[in-house]
Scaffold this motif. Structure first.
Motif, PDB file in Angstrom:
ATOM      1  N   GLY A 426       0.943  -1.110  -0.075  1.00  0.00           N
ATOM      2  CA  GLY A 426       0.176  -0.139   0.023  1.00  0.00           C
ATOM      3  C   GLY A 426       0.912   1.189  -0.018  1.00  0.00           C
ATOM      4  N   LYS A 427       0.458   2.352   0.724  1.00  0.00           N
ATOM      5  CA  LYS A 427       0.912   3.542   0.728  1.00  0.00           C
ATOM      6  C   LYS A 427       2.570   3.355   1.276  1.00  0.00           C
ATOM      7  CE  LYS A 427      -0.297   6.623   3.718  1.00  0.00           C
ATOM      8  NZ  LYS A 427      -1.056   7.869   4.404  1.00  0.00           N
ATOM      9  N   GLY A 428       2.947   2.636   2.256  1.00  0.00           N
ATOM     10  CA  GLY A 428       4.239   2.271   2.712  1.00  0.00           C
ATOM     11  C   GLY A 428       5.252   2.088   1.756  1.00  0.00           C
ATOM     12  N   LEU A 429       4.648   1.339   0.637  1.00  0.00           N
ATOM     13  CA  LEU A 429       5.770   0.531  -0.201  1.00  0.00           C
ATOM     14  C   LEU A 429       6.583   1.846  -1.007  1.00  0.00           C
ATOM     15  CD1 LEU A 429       4.509  -2.425  -2.538  1.00  0.00           C
ATOM     16  CD2 LEU A 429       6.161  -0.616  -3.328  1.00  0.00           C
ATOM     17  N   THR A 430       6.123   2.477  -1.791  1.00  0.00           N
ATOM     18  CA  THR A 430       6.711   3.413  -2.295  1.00  0.00           C
ATOM     19  C   THR A 430       7.628   4.479  -1.293  1.00  0.00           C
ATOM     20  OG1 THR A 430       4.867   4.822  -2.523  1.00  0.00           O
ATOM     21  CG2 THR A 430       5.498   3.426  -4.584  1.00  0.00           C
ATOM     22  N   MET A 431       7.086   4.815  -0.365  1.00  0.00           N
ATOM     23  CA  MET A 431       7.629   5.476   0.678  1.00  0.00           C
ATOM     24  C   MET A 431       9.049   4.748   1.262  1.00  0.00           C
ATOM     25  SD  MET A 431       4.652   6.916   2.895  1.00  0.00           S
ATOM     26  CE  MET A 431       5.524   7.820   4.013  1.00  0.00           C
ATOM     27  N   ILE A 432       8.827   3.472   1.269  1.00  0.00           N
ATOM     28  CA  ILE A 432      10.103   2.603   1.918  1.00  0.00           C
ATOM     29  C   ILE A 432      11.066   2.454   0.870  1.00  0.00           C
ATOM     30  CG2 ILE A 432      10.989   0.443   2.754  1.00  0.00           C
ATOM     31  CD1 ILE A 432       8.224   0.268   4.111  1.00  0.00           C
ATOM     32  N   LEU A 433      10.510   2.475  -0.450  1.00  0.00           N
ATOM     33  CA  LEU A 433      11.564   2.237  -1.505  1.00  0.00           C
ATOM     34  C   LEU A 433      12.498   3.667  -1.810  1.00  0.00           C
ATOM     35  CD1 LEU A 433       9.649   0.341  -4.283  1.00  0.00           C
ATOM     36  CD2 LEU A 433      11.505  -0.391  -3.122  1.00  0.00           C
ATOM     37  N   ALA A 434      11.773   4.680  -1.388  1.00  0.00           N
ATOM     38  CA  ALA A 434      12.440   5.816  -1.913  1.00  0.00           C
ATOM     39  C   ALA A 434      13.392   6.254  -0.706  1.00  0.00           C
ATOM     40  CB  ALA A 434      11.344   7.189  -1.823  1.00  0.00           C
ATOM     41  N   ARG A 435      13.012   5.996   0.462  1.00  0.00           N
ATOM     42  CA  ARG A 435      14.058   6.160   1.528  1.00  0.00           C
ATOM     43  C   ARG A 435      15.160   5.256   1.324  1.00  0.00           C
ATOM     44  NH1 ARG A 435      11.905   5.682   7.870  1.00  0.00           N
ATOM     45  NH2 ARG A 435      11.013   7.815   7.169  1.00  0.00           N
ATOM     46  N   SER A 436      14.705   4.083   0.832  1.00  0.00           N
ATOM     47  CA  SER A 436      16.016   3.028   0.874  1.00  0.00           C
ATOM     48  C   SER A 436      16.691   3.450  -0.255  1.00  0.00           C
ATOM     49  CB  SER A 436      15.351   1.660   0.561  1.00  0.00           C
ATOM     50  OG  SER A 436      14.619   0.988   1.459  1.00  0.00           O
ATOM     51  N   LEU A 437      16.503   4.130  -1.198  1.00  0.00           N
ATOM     52  CA  LEU A 437      17.289   4.633  -2.384  1.00  0.00           C
ATOM     53  C   LEU A 437      18.173   5.652  -2.112  1.00  0.00           C
ATOM     54  CD1 LEU A 437      18.244   4.505  -5.388  1.00  0.00           C
ATOM     55  CD2 LEU A 437      16.408   6.187  -5.829  1.00  0.00           C
ATOM     56  N   SER A 438      17.555   6.234  -1.009  1.00  0.00           N
ATOM     57  CA  SER A 438      18.392   7.601  -0.529  1.00  0.00           C
ATOM     58  C   SER A 438      19.492   7.002   0.297  1.00  0.00           C
ATOM     59  CB  SER A 438      17.627   8.553   0.268  1.00  0.00           C
ATOM     60  OG  SER A 438      17.028   7.936   1.537  1.00  0.00           O
ATOM     61  N   SER A 439      19.491   5.916   0.865  1.00  0.00           N
ATOM     62  CA  SER A 439      20.632   5.468   1.620  1.00  0.00           C
ATOM     63  C   SER A 439      21.513   4.602   0.933  1.00  0.00           C
ATOM     64  CB  SER A 439      19.904   4.502   2.853  1.00  0.00           C
ATOM     65  OG  SER A 439      19.332   3.208   2.339  1.00  0.00           O
ATOM     66  N   ILE A 440      21.398   4.234  -0.463  1.00  0.00           N
ATOM     67  CA  ILE A 440      22.176   3.141  -1.139  1.00  0.00           C
ATOM     68  C   ILE A 440      23.718   4.075  -1.565  1.00  0.00           C
ATOM     69  CG2 ILE A 440      22.747   2.535  -3.531  1.00  0.00           C
ATOM     70  CD1 ILE A 440      20.074   1.400  -3.469  1.00  0.00           C
ATOM     71  N   THR A 441      24.416   3.387  -1.268  1.00  0.00           N
ATOM     72  CA  THR A 441      25.910   3.919  -1.610  1.00  0.00           C
ATOM     73  C   THR A 441      26.742   3.111  -2.700  1.00  0.00           C
ATOM     74  OG1 THR A 441      26.974   2.962   0.208  1.00  0.00           O
ATOM     75  CG2 THR A 441      26.170   5.345   0.687  1.00  0.00           C
ATOM     76  N   TYR A 442      27.342   3.483  -3.384  1.00  0.00           N
ATOM     77  CA  TYR A 442      28.251   2.584  -4.242  1.00  0.00           C
ATOM     78  C   TYR A 442      28.949   1.464  -3.300  1.00  0.00           C
ATOM     79  CZ  TYR A 442      31.298   1.550  -8.217  1.00  0.00           C
ATOM     80  OH  TYR A 442      32.066   0.923  -9.206  1.00  0.00           O
ATOM     81  N   ARG A 443      29.601   2.126  -2.532  1.00  0.00           N
ATOM     82  CA  ARG A 443      30.220   1.011  -1.765  1.00  0.00           C
ATOM     83  C   ARG A 443      29.555  -0.171  -1.139  1.00  0.00           C
ATOM     84  NH1 ARG A 443      35.255   2.072   0.114  1.00  0.00           N
ATOM     85  NH2 ARG A 443      35.113   0.818   2.368  1.00  0.00           N
ATOM     86  N   SER A 444      28.366   0.075  -0.854  1.00  0.00           N
ATOM     87  CA  SER A 444      27.213  -0.952  -0.196  1.00  0.00           C
ATOM     88  C   SER A 444      27.014  -1.938  -1.300  1.00  0.00           C
ATOM     89  CB  SER A 444      25.974  -0.110   0.380  1.00  0.00           C
ATOM     90  OG  SER A 444      25.211   0.363  -0.494  1.00  0.00           O
ATOM     91  N   LEU A 445      27.064  -1.665  -2.559  1.00  0.00           N
ATOM     92  CA  LEU A 445      26.871  -2.627  -3.521  1.00  0.00           C
ATOM     93  C   LEU A 445      27.953  -3.298  -3.937  1.00  0.00           C
ATOM     94  CD1 LEU A 445      24.749  -0.004  -6.052  1.00  0.00           C
ATOM     95  CD2 LEU A 445      23.903  -1.691  -4.451  1.00  0.00           C
ATOM     96  N   CYS A 446      29.136  -3.034  -3.582  1.00  0.00           N
ATOM     97  CA  CYS A 446      30.256  -3.731  -3.732  1.00  0.00           C
ATOM     98  C   CYS A 446      30.658  -4.535  -2.545  1.00  0.00           C
ATOM     99  CB  CYS A 446      31.451  -2.878  -4.112  1.00  0.00           C
ATOM    100  SG  CYS A 446      31.319  -1.671  -5.716  1.00  0.00           S
ATOM    101  N   ILE A 447      30.583  -5.707  -2.412  1.00  0.00           N
ATOM    102  CA  ILE A 447      30.704  -6.614  -1.130  1.00  0.00           C
ATOM    103  C   ILE A 447      31.977  -6.346  -0.558  1.00  0.00           C
ATOM    104  CG2 ILE A 447      31.259  -8.768  -2.477  1.00  0.00           C
ATOM    105  CD1 ILE A 447      29.632 -10.082  -0.660  1.00  0.00           C
ATOM    106  N   PRO A 448      33.171  -6.430  -1.221  1.00  0.00           N
ATOM    107  CA  PRO A 448      34.266  -6.260  -0.367  1.00  0.00           C
ATOM    108  C   PRO A 448      34.369  -4.671   0.565  1.00  0.00           C
ATOM    109  CG  PRO A 448      34.854  -6.804  -2.462  1.00  0.00           C
ATOM    110  CD  PRO A 448      33.639  -6.361  -2.512  1.00  0.00           C
ATOM    111  N   ASP A 449      33.764  -3.698  -0.035  1.00  0.00           N
ATOM    112  CA  ASP A 449      33.554  -2.374   0.763  1.00  0.00           C
ATOM    113  C   ASP A 449      32.568  -2.634   1.633  1.00  0.00           C
ATOM    114  OD1 ASP A 449      35.553  -1.562  -1.077  1.00  0.00           O
ATOM    115  OD2 ASP A 449      34.208  -0.676  -2.660  1.00  0.00           O
ATOM    116  N   ASP A 450      31.492  -3.329   1.387  1.00  0.00           N
ATOM    117  CA  ASP A 450      30.194  -3.337   2.137  1.00  0.00           C
ATOM    118  C   ASP A 450      30.561  -4.110   3.457  1.00  0.00           C
ATOM    119  OD1 ASP A 450      27.396  -3.243   2.797  1.00  0.00           O
ATOM    120  OD2 ASP A 450      27.365  -5.498   2.511  1.00  0.00           O
TER     121      ASP A 450
END
Length: 667
Positions: A426-450
Motif C-alpha cells: 500500500g502507501k508505505g511501499l513506495t515510501m520505503i523504496l524512496a527512503r531505501s534509495l536515498s540510503s544506497i551507496t556505491y560501496r554498499s553495492l560492492c561486497i568487499p567495501d560493504d
C-alpha cells in the motif's frame, strides 16, 4: 567474374524459433554490397544450420554488416524467427561471424555487425558508423524510461510484459513453466479451502500442512527449530537478508541497553564486549514512521526494531536484546532472553516481520531487481551490440525486464499480492523504496567495501561473506581480463563517448543524480570501469541469488517470516501468551498467499543459465572467449570448494554456489 559467398544461418534451439516466412539477406562490405538474396525458409528449422550461396559480380571487400528481413507469404502466417548467428565465408577464404541472438518478428530491415567488438572511435567506415547510429536510434524508441514513483529508480516504459520487445521477453519454456508453477500453487490452496479463509490460525500445528508436497530440507528444519535463539541469529548472517547486520562498538543513543540487563557468559559484561568488538546490531530505522497497510479492513503493524547480538566464546552468535520501536519509552520495553517464553518469542516475531519488509523492498527488490533493470535499459539504449561492454553485460540482463514487469503487475501493483497482503504494502511501499534509495551507496553495492564498512571481516561462520568475496574476486578477474583486452589506457576509456553516456544514464535514471551515493557519473580510468562492471555482474547474478534463492527455505514456515502482523506489539512485559501470538500472526488466507509467492519466486526454470555459462556467442575473438572459459573453470572450482565445506555444516550454505546462481535477475 562471379564471386560466391557461402552463407550459413544458425537458428536458435529455443521453442518456436524457426520460421516459415521468406528470409532475405544482403551482405555489405567496404567495397560494395550484394543484391538482396532470398534464403529458402523451408530449410530454416529450430536448432538448424542452413547454408546458402550469395553471388556477387565483384568482391565486397571486408564485410562490415549484413541486412536481414523477413516477409510472410500469402499462405504462411506472419511468425517470429530467432537466428543465433550468420557465418559468411568469402571467396578469399575469410570467415565473418555476425552474432544476432534476438527475435525478428516484423518486416523491417535489421542490420547486424560483424562480431569483432568495436568501440565508437574504432569505426573506420561510414557504413559502420551509420549502422551504429541507426541501431541506437531504434533502441531508444524500443526501450524508453518511465518514472513509476517519485524517489524510486526509473523503469522500462511498458504496459505489462507482453508489450516488451520480443528479444527481452521470457522464452516459451520459461513463460509456460512460470505460469504452471503459479497456477498449481493457487489451485492447491483453493482445493484445501485456504485461499479465501480469513480466520486466524487456531494452533501452530494447523500451519504444517499448507502445502502437502512442497518441502525442502531446510524448510522442514525451520519448522522444527524456528524458536531457537541460535537459529534466529544465524539467519542474519546466512539467511536471505545478510546485508543489514553490523558490528557495534557504541550503542545507539536510542537503544539504552545496560550492563545489568543482559547476561554475558564467562563473567564479562556488555561494556567490555562492546570494546572487544563482540557485539553486533541490526537497526531497522529505515522502516521508522512508515505507514502500515490495512488488510481486509484491519489495521496492520510494522515496527522498526533494534536487535543486539553477542558473539559467545564458542563463536556462536546469539540475540541478547530487542527493542521494537526506535524511540525509548515506558511503553517500549527492551525484551531479553530471560523474559517469559512468549514475551521473547513475540519480540522475535516482530523483528522477523520487519526483516521481511526490509529484505523484500530494499535488499531484494531495490538493490537487485530495480537496479538490474536500470543497468539493462541503459545498456540497451546507449551501447550498440558491437560494443565490447554490451557483449560483456548483455547475458546478465536476460529476462530481467520481463520479470520486473510481472512484478509490477502481480506483486507490487495496485492489485498485487504484496500490496494486498504485506504490512509494508500500500502507501508505505513506495515510501520505503524512496527512503531505501536515498540510503544506497556505491560501496554498499560492492561486497568487499560493504563487508569492510560493516566491520564484519572476522565474524565466524559467515558463509555469505566467505563465498561472496571469493565470487567477487572471480568475477573481477574475468571482467579485468576482458576490459583490459579492449581498453589499453585510461585515455581510451575517457575517449569512449558511448561508455560515458551509458554511466551517466545509470547515474541519472537509476540513482536520480544523487551525488552522495558515490555512483560514478563518468569513467576516468580503466580500473574504475572494471570495478563498476564487476558490480553490475555481481548484483545481477550473485547478490540476487543470495537474497532470493532461500526465500522458501526460510519463509515456508510463516511464523519465522510473517508477511504482516495484525496486533500491536506488547507495551509491557508479561502480557503475551500462545493465544496472543496466534492472534498477532497473519490469518490463514494472508499466510498462504505469502507462502505461495515465495514458493514461486524460489523456483528456477528448466532453461535457466548458470553464472559463467554463455550459450550465446556475443564475443567472437579468441581472447575474450578464452577468458569466458577460464571464468567458468574458476567458478567450477569454487563450487567444489563450497560443496566440500557444506558437508560439515548442520545447515549447508548453498545460495552462492555458482551452480545455483543464475546469470541474471530472471525470477
Amino acid at each position: 567474374m562471379v564471386r560466391n559467398y557461402k552463407v550459413t544461418v544458425y537458428t536458435g534451439e529455443r521453442a518456436c524459433s524457426a520460421t516459415l516466412n521468406s528470409v532475405h539477406i544482403k551482405l555489405v562490405g567496404t567495397d560494395g554490397e550484394s543484391d538482396r538474396t532470398w534464403l529458402n525458409s523451408m530449410m530454416i528449422c529450430g536448432g538448424s544450420a542452413s547454408t546458402y550461396d550469395v553471388c556477387c559480380t565483384k568482391s565486397l571487400g571486408k564485410l562490415v554488416l549484413i541486412e536481414l528481413d523477413k516477409r510472410h507469404c500469402y499462405l504462411t502466417p506472419d511468425d517470429a524467427w530467432f537466428p543465433d548467428k550468420v557465418e559468411v565465408k568469402s571467396p578469399e577464404g575469410n570467415i565473418y561471424i555476425f552474432p544476432i541472438h534476438c527475435w525478428i518478428c516484423d518486416r523491417e530491415t535489421h542490420r547486424f555487425r560483424e562480431g569483432k567488438a568495436l568501440r565508437i572511435f574504432d569505426e573506420s567506415h561510414s557504413l559502420g558508423e551509420y549502422a551504429r547510429q541507426q541501431e541506437l536510434i531504434q533502441r531508444k524508441a524500443n526501450y524508453g524510461w518511465e518514472e513509476e514513483s517519485p524517489g524510486v529508480p526509473n523503469c522500462i516504459e511498458a504496459d505489462g510484459p507482453c508489450t516488451l520487445p520480443y528479444e527481452v521477453q521470457f522464452s516459451f519454456t520459461k513463460d509456460t513453466e512460470f505460469k504452471f508453477t503459479a497456477g498449481a500453487a493457487i489451485l492447491e490452496l483453493e482445493l484445501k479451502g485456504l485461499e479465501f479463509c480469513t480466520e486466524n490460525w487456531k494452533s501452530l500445528d494447523e500451519m504444517k500442512h499448507v502445502f502437502s508436497n512442497k518441502h525442502t530440507q531446510l524448510s522442514d528444519f525451520m519448522q522444527d527449530h524456528w524458536m531457537d535463539d541460535g537459529l534466529f541469529a544465524y539467519q542474519f548472517l546466512n539467511g536471505v537478508h545478510p546485508t543489514l547486520i553490523q558490528r557495534c562498538k557504541t550503542l545507539p543513543k536510542n537503544f539504552p541497553v545496560t550492563d545489568d540487563m543482559v547476561f554475558i557468559p564467562g563473567g564479562s559484561n556488555l561494556s567490555n564486549e562492546l570494546k572487544q568488538g563482540k557485539i553486533y546490531l541490526c537497526d531497522y530505522k529505515n522502516l521508522d514512521g512508515m505507514p502500515a497497510n490495512i488488510i481486509q479492513g484491519i489495521k496492520q503493524y510494522l515496527m522498526a526494531p533494534l536487535v543486539l547480538f553477542h558473539k559467545r566464546p564458542d563463536d556462536k552468535l546469539m540475540p541478547i536484546a530487542i527493542q521494537l520501536k526506535q524511540i525509548p519509552a515506558d511503553d517500549n520495553p527492551i525484551f531479553l532472553p530471560t523474559d517469559s517464553t512468549y514475551d521473547w518469542l513475540t519480540a522475535k516475531i516482530f523483528v522477523k516481520s520487519a526483516d521481511f519488509s526490509e529484505h523484500q523492498l530494499n535488499a531484494h527488490l531495490l538493490r537487485t531487481h530495480l537496479l538490474a533493470e536500470v543497468f539493462a535499459v541503459s545498456l540497451l539504449r546507449k551501447l550498440p551490440m558491437v560494443h565490447p561492454l554490451y557483449k560483456l553485460l548483455i547475458p546478465h540482463t536476460r529476462y530481467t525486464l520481463h520479470i520486473n514487469e510481472l512484478a509490477r503487475k502481480q506483486l507490487i501493483g495496485p492489485t498485487g499480492l504484496f500490496t494486498q497482503f504485506a504490512a509494508s504494502g500500500g502507501k508505505g511501499l513506495t515510501m520505503i523504496l524512496a527512503r531505501s534509495l536515498s540510503s544506497i551507496t556505491y560501496r554498499s553495492l560492492c561486497i568487499p567495501d560493504d563487508i569492510a564498512d560493516r566491520d564484519l571481516q572476522d565474524v565466524p561462520n559467515f558463509y555469505y561473506r566467505d563465498d561472496g568475496l571469493k565470487l567477487w574476486n572471480v568475477v573481477y578477474i574475468f571482467v579485468q581480463g576482458v576490459i583490459k583486452y579492449y581498453y589499453k589506457s585510461d585515455d581510451e576509456v575517457q575517449q569512449d563517448s558511448e561508455l560515458q553516456t551509458w554511466i551517466r544514464n545509470i547515474f541519472e535514471h537509476g540513482f536520480l543524480s544523487k551525488k552522495e551515493t558515490g555512483i560514478p557519473q563518468s569513467f576516468a580510468t580503466v580500473s574504475e570501469l572494471i570495478k563498476f562492471a564487476t558490480m553490475v555482474i555481481f548484483t545481477c547474478s550473485c547478490q540476487h541469488a543470495a537474497v532470493n534463492n532461500g526465500q522458501y527455505d526460510y519463509g515456508a514456515w510463516m511464523p519465522n517470516t510473517p508477511i504482516t502482523l495484525q496486533r500491536p506489539p506488547p507495551t509491557k512485559k508479561g502480557t503475551t501468551s500462545e493465544l496472543t501470538m496466534l492472534q498477532t500472526l497473519p490469518p490463514i488466507d494472508v499466510t498462504v498467499q505469502g507462502i505461495a509467492a515465495v514458493w514461486l519466486l524460489s523456483r528456477q526454470s528448466s532453461d535457466y543459465v548458470p553464472l559463467g555459462h554463455y550459450p550465446e556467442d556475443h564475443f567472437t575473438e579468441k581472447t575474450p572467449r578464452q577468458l569466458q572459459k577460464d571464468f567458468k573453470d574458476k567458478l567450477d572450482d569454487l563450487s567444489k570448494q563450497i560443496n566440500e565445506r557444506n558437508k560439515d555444516l548442520e545447515i549447508p550454505y548453498t545460495y552462492l554456489d555458482p551452480k545455483t546462481i543464475e546469470n541474471s535477475v530472471a525470477i
